[in-house]
Design a protein around this motif. Structure first.
Motif, PDB file in Angstrom:
ATOM      1  N   ASN A   1      -6.777   9.944  -8.374  1.00 51.87           N
ATOM      2  CA  ASN A   1      -5.917   8.762  -8.550  1.00 51.87           C
ATOM      3  C   ASN A   1      -6.773   7.527  -8.829  1.00 51.87           C
ATOM      4  OD1 ASN A   1      -3.860   9.926  -5.811  1.00 51.87           O
ATOM      5  ND2 ASN A   1      -3.790  10.510  -7.940  1.00 51.87           N
TER       6      ASN A   1
ATOM      7  N   PHE B   1      -8.337  11.652   2.773  1.00 55.40           N
ATOM      8  CA  PHE B   1      -7.843  10.389   3.349  1.00 55.40           C
ATOM      9  C   PHE B   1      -6.372  10.086   3.073  1.00 55.40           C
ATOM     10  CE2 PHE B   1      -7.970   7.328  -0.301  1.00 55.40           C
ATOM     11  CZ  PHE B   1      -8.504   8.176  -1.261  1.00 55.40           C
ATOM     12  N   GLY B   2      -5.594  11.083   2.642  1.00 54.51           N
ATOM     13  CA  GLY B   2      -4.170  10.808   2.443  1.00 54.51           C
ATOM     14  C   GLY B   2      -3.410  12.067   2.073  1.00 54.51           C
TER      15      GLY B   2
ATOM     16  N   LEU C   1       5.213   5.565   2.303  1.00 57.02           N
ATOM     17  CA  LEU C   1       5.393   6.697   3.231  1.00 57.02           C
ATOM     18  C   LEU C   1       6.124   6.244   4.499  1.00 57.02           C
ATOM     19  CD1 LEU C   1       1.904   8.450   2.877  1.00 57.02           C
ATOM     20  CD2 LEU C   1       4.062   9.184   1.866  1.00 57.02           C
TER      21      LEU C   1
ATOM     22  N   TYR D   1      -4.800  14.744 -15.177  1.00 58.10           N
ATOM     23  CA  TYR D   1      -4.455  15.829 -14.238  1.00 58.10           C
ATOM     24  C   TYR D   1      -2.953  16.091 -14.216  1.00 58.10           C
ATOM     25  CZ  TYR D   1      -2.621  12.562 -10.686  1.00 58.10           C
ATOM     26  OH  TYR D   1      -1.876  11.623 -10.002  1.00 58.10           O
TER      27      TYR D   1
ATOM     28  N   ASN E   1       0.831  -1.201   0.000  1.00 66.66           N
ATOM     29  CA  ASN E   1       0.000   0.000   0.000  1.00 66.66           C
ATOM     30  C   ASN E   1       0.867   1.253   0.000  1.00 66.66           C
ATOM     31  OD1 ASN E   1      -2.873  -0.974   0.267  1.00 66.66           O
ATOM     32  ND2 ASN E   1      -1.886  -2.092   1.941  1.00 66.66           N
ATOM     33  N   PHE E   2       0.241   2.384  -0.351  1.00 63.41           N
ATOM     34  CA  PHE E   2       0.989   3.641  -0.364  1.00 63.41           C
ATOM     35  C   PHE E   2       1.527   3.965   1.037  1.00 63.41           C
ATOM     36  CE2 PHE E   2       2.132   7.938  -1.511  1.00 63.41           C
ATOM     37  CZ  PHE E   2       2.537   7.768  -2.822  1.00 63.41           C
TER      38      PHE E   2
ATOM     39  N   LEU F   1     -10.985  10.194   6.744  1.00 61.11           N
ATOM     40  CA  LEU F   1     -11.014   8.752   7.021  1.00 61.11           C
ATOM     41  C   LEU F   1      -9.592   8.258   7.224  1.00 61.11           C
ATOM     42  CD1 LEU F   1     -12.662   5.965   6.939  1.00 61.11           C
ATOM     43  CD2 LEU F   1     -11.611   5.717   4.705  1.00 61.11           C
TER      44      LEU F   1
ATOM     45  N   LYS G   1       3.520   3.718 -11.945  1.00 62.24           N
ATOM     46  CA  LYS G   1       3.314   2.768 -13.042  1.00 62.24           C
ATOM     47  C   LYS G   1       2.114   1.865 -12.794  1.00 62.24           C
ATOM     48  CE  LYS G   1       7.906   2.505 -15.032  1.00 62.24           C
ATOM     49  NZ  LYS G   1       9.104   2.386 -14.199  1.00 62.24           N
TER      50      LYS G   1
ATOM     51  N   ALA H   1      -6.343  10.704 -13.376  1.00 58.76           N
ATOM     52  CA  ALA H   1      -5.314   9.660 -13.463  1.00 58.76           C
ATOM     53  C   ALA H   1      -4.301  10.076 -14.511  1.00 58.76           C
ATOM     54  CB  ALA H   1      -5.942   8.328 -13.852  1.00 58.76           C
TER      55      ALA H   1
ATOM     56  N   GLY I   1      -4.108  -0.269 -10.320  1.00 57.43           N
ATOM     57  CA  GLY I   1      -4.623  -1.187  -9.314  1.00 57.43           C
ATOM     58  C   GLY I   1      -3.517  -1.661  -8.391  1.00 57.43           C
TER      59      GLY I   1
ATOM     60  N   GLY J   1      -6.701   2.918   9.410  1.00 57.71           N
ATOM     61  CA  GLY J   1      -5.755   2.438  10.426  1.00 57.71           C
ATOM     62  C   GLY J   1      -6.113   2.881  11.839  1.00 57.71           C
TER      63      GLY J   1
HETATM   64  N1  LIG Z   1      -6.787   6.982   5.083  1.00 58.12           N
HETATM   65  C1  LIG Z   1      -6.889   5.707   4.788  1.00 58.12           C
HETATM   66  O1  LIG Z   1      -7.508   4.939   5.506  1.00 58.12           O
HETATM   67  C2  LIG Z   1      -6.222   5.206   3.548  1.00 58.12           C
HETATM   68  C3  LIG Z   1      -6.317   3.860   3.195  1.00 58.12           C
HETATM   69  C4  LIG Z   1      -5.717   3.434   1.999  1.00 58.12           C
HETATM   70  C5  LIG Z   1      -5.051   4.352   1.201  1.00 58.12           C
HETATM   71  N2  LIG Z   1      -4.963   5.642   1.603  1.00 58.12           N
HETATM   72  C6  LIG Z   1      -4.292   6.649   0.741  1.00 58.12           C
HETATM   73  O2  LIG Z   1      -4.877   6.566  -0.548  1.00 58.12           O
HETATM   74  C7  LIG Z   1      -3.917   6.822  -1.540  1.00 58.12           C
HETATM   75  C8  LIG Z   1      -3.916   5.672  -2.524  1.00 58.12           C
HETATM   76  O3  LIG Z   1      -3.372   4.525  -1.886  1.00 58.12           O
HETATM   77  P1  LIG Z   1      -3.088   3.190  -2.685  1.00 58.12           P
HETATM   78  O4  LIG Z   1      -2.413   2.288  -1.709  1.00 58.12           O
HETATM   79  O5  LIG Z   1      -4.307   2.763  -3.400  1.00 58.12           O
HETATM   80  O6  LIG Z   1      -1.986   3.641  -3.725  1.00 58.12           O
HETATM   81  P2  LIG Z   1      -2.115   3.944  -5.275  1.00 58.12           P
HETATM   82  O7  LIG Z   1      -3.235   4.903  -5.545  1.00 58.12           O
HETATM   83  O8  LIG Z   1      -2.086   2.688  -6.043  1.00 58.12           O
HETATM   84  O9  LIG Z   1      -0.757   4.748  -5.380  1.00 58.12           O
HETATM   85  C9  LIG Z   1      -0.017   4.945  -6.501  1.00 58.12           C
HETATM   86  C10 LIG Z   1      -0.701   5.882  -7.496  1.00 58.12           C
HETATM   87  O10 LIG Z   1      -1.003   7.146  -6.897  1.00 58.12           O
HETATM   88  C11 LIG Z   1      -0.886   8.194  -7.851  1.00 58.12           C
HETATM   89  N3  LIG Z   1      -0.089   9.250  -7.230  1.00 58.12           N
HETATM   90  C12 LIG Z   1      -0.540  10.475  -6.870  1.00 58.12           C
HETATM   91  N4  LIG Z   1       0.396  11.186  -6.303  1.00 58.12           N
HETATM   92  C13 LIG Z   1       1.517  10.427  -6.281  1.00 58.12           C
HETATM   93  C14 LIG Z   1       2.848  10.634  -5.819  1.00 58.12           C
HETATM   94  N5  LIG Z   1       3.209  11.780  -5.224  1.00 58.12           N
HETATM   95  N6  LIG Z   1       3.744   9.628  -5.967  1.00 58.12           N
HETATM   96  C15 LIG Z   1       3.398   8.467  -6.539  1.00 58.12           C
HETATM   97  N7  LIG Z   1       2.132   8.219  -6.992  1.00 58.12           N
HETATM   98  C16 LIG Z   1       1.212   9.189  -6.863  1.00 58.12           C
HETATM   99  C17 LIG Z   1      -0.272   7.562  -9.098  1.00 58.12           C
HETATM  100  O11 LIG Z   1      -1.300   7.366 -10.060  1.00 58.12           O
HETATM  101  P3  LIG Z   1      -1.735   8.487 -11.132  1.00 58.12           P
HETATM  102  O12 LIG Z   1      -0.516   9.289 -11.475  1.00 58.12           O
HETATM  103  O13 LIG Z   1      -2.293   7.738 -12.278  1.00 58.12           O
HETATM  104  O14 LIG Z   1      -2.780   9.286 -10.438  1.00 58.12           O
HETATM  105  C18 LIG Z   1       0.211   6.190  -8.628  1.00 58.12           C
HETATM  106  O15 LIG Z   1       0.141   5.210  -9.644  1.00 58.12           O
HETATM  107  C19 LIG Z   1      -2.602   7.092  -0.800  1.00 58.12           C
HETATM  108  O16 LIG Z   1      -2.477   8.475  -0.582  1.00 58.12           O
HETATM  109  C20 LIG Z   1      -2.818   6.380   0.530  1.00 58.12           C
HETATM  110  O17 LIG Z   1      -2.008   6.896   1.552  1.00 58.12           O
HETATM  111  C21 LIG Z   1      -5.530   6.080   2.742  1.00 58.12           C
END
Ligand SMILES: NC(=O)c1ccc[n+]([C@@H]2O[C@H](COP(=O)([O-])OP(=O)(O)OC[C@H]3O[C@@H](n4cnc5c(N)ncnc54)[C@H](OP(=O)(O)O)[C@@H]3O)[C@@H](O)[C@H]2O)c1
Length: 338
Positions: free
Chosen positions: A147, A236-237, A45, A190, A40-41, A277, A329, A171, A332, A280
């Motif tokens: 995203n 949420f992030g 971090l 974007y 996960n992202f 949200l 890259k 995206a 999903g 965690g």
């Molecule tokens: N609060 C919560 O409970 C919670 C739970 C899960 C995830 N999250 C947050 O949701 C987001 C998505 O998480 P995910 O695990 O599903 O990851 P993800 O979206 O698959 O993360 C990678 C994608 O994010 C986009 N992106 C936007 N800014 C970026 C940056 N500065 N560096 C790299 N990629 C970036 C890119 O897609 P594009 O360029 O195509 O947009 C990249 O392919 C993250 O911010 C994560 O921390 C929060």
């Protein structure tokens, strides 16, 4: 057994696969032999030292696994042994074996591979909580998914389609064709243009009913501006801060300084809502999370929950897996296998 250890904060070179003692199940616990673990992202971090919820280093991350039950602790039915399950783990999931409370387990849907099953918990619970629970998205309403090509993004498209909403999504442009095929109504590039005027044009200048924003900082202010009356913003992030070393810390400070303040009168007069949200921070509400997960697993049966695994990396390739996600890259989910 082997596990992926974050030895310090930094670049992918701080990630090591190391041997550790086999875990033993405590009272009410099982040990899962992990076949697949989600990346996960938050793991990115955490490695960068920008994730306050992460354990102290050296540490093993991993919020979700799919696998089979290899051992049961006191008070757990022996019939659990050998069962294929999916589970949320409060870290340590990126290991060959992990101990988990038995009440945190769900049966792995038979039609999913272990890799697909490990792609479900974090992405779909987050999307479900944002759209169906807190965002209260209804049929005929519109949602902007930032995203949209990421792990949470694809899950949010599935949930939004199930709820009957009109979907807009930002995206990187290379992902648009895939996103259209998944059912996203309006992909927006974007990276090469400002998404807000494009969205306004597409919505006849009205904006949307719900925006979900994982980017953070000043971006939340912009997303707020994209709401129509009775619109809601789900935050949420803070992926905007993602970077190694001092650069990441400075970006986090900048993001914090640029976060918007929402005045009650402003919300009242504009008929808007804002919410946050953090999945965690839901460990003390297991019944709620379990009820969301039940709805999601029913969605697997019904066919509207479609976990998409983009790429599978072995534990030894964990650095490449992080780089793949960080360099945008992925479409999903990215999965790690022992
Ligand atoms: N609060 C919560 O409970 C919670 C739970 C899960 C995830 N999250 C947050 O949701 C987001 C998505 O998480 P995910 O695990 O599903 O990851 P993800 O979206 O698959 O993360 C990678 C994608 O994010 C986009 N992106 C936007 N800014 C970026 C940056 N500065 N560096 C790299 N990629 C970036 C890119 O897609 P594009 O360029 O195509 O947009 C990249 O392919 C993250 O911010 C994560 O921390 C929060």
């Amino acid at each position: 057994m082997r596990q992926i250890v974050n030895t310090a904060s930094g670049g992918v070179e701080v990630l090591r696969v190391q041997e550790a003692p086999e875990p033993h199940p405590g009272k009410g616990e099982v040990v899962i032999e992990v076949k697949a673990a989600g990346l996960n992202f938050a793991d990115i971090l955490a490695r960068q030292g920008l994730y306050p919820d992460g354990p102290k280093k050296p540490c093993v991350m991993g919020y979700e696994v799919a696998g089979s039950i290899a051992a049961v602790g006191a008070g757990v039915d022996k019939q659990f042994l050998g069962r294929s399950v999916v589970a949320m783990t409060r870290f340590l999931g990126q290991s060959e074996s992990v101990a988990v409370a038995a009440n945190q387990l769900f049966d792995k849907p038979e039609q999913l591979t272990f890799e697909e099953a490990a792609a479900v918990p974090v992405n779909y619970l987050t999307a479900y909580a944002l759209l169906a629970v807190m965002g209260s998205l209804h049929a005929g309403e519109s949602v902007l998914i930032h995203n949209a090509g990421g792990g949470v993004g694809l899950a949010a498209i599935d949930v939004a389609k199930k709820l009957g909403a009109i979907t807009y999504g930002t995206a990187s442009p290379g992902k648009h064709e895939f996103l259209r095929a998944r059912g996203l109504d309006h992909p927006i590039d974007y990276r090469n243009q400002d998404w807000l005027p494009v969205l306004m044009q597409l919505t006849g200048n009205r904006g949307v009913d719900l925006v979900i924003d994982p980017i953070g900082g000043s971006h939340w202010k912009k997303s707020y501006a994209a709401l129509r009356h009775t619109g809601r913003l789900g935050m949420f992030g803070v992926s905007t801060a993602s970077a190694n070393g001092l650069k990441g810390k400075l970006k986090m400070v900048k993001a914090a300084a640029q976060m918007p303040w929402f005045h009650p009168l402003g919300l009242l007069n504009k008929n808007r809502g804002v919410f946050g949200l953090n999945l965690g921070h839901m460990w003390h509400e297991p019944e709620k999370v379990a009820s969301w997960m039940s709805a999601i697993l029913e969605g697997v049966e019904a066919g509207w929950v479609r976990p998409h695994v983009d790429k599978v990396f072995s534990f030894d390739q964990v650095g490449d897996a992080h780089t793949y996600l960080e360099s945008r890259k992925n479409i999903g989910k990215v999965i790690l296998v022992p």
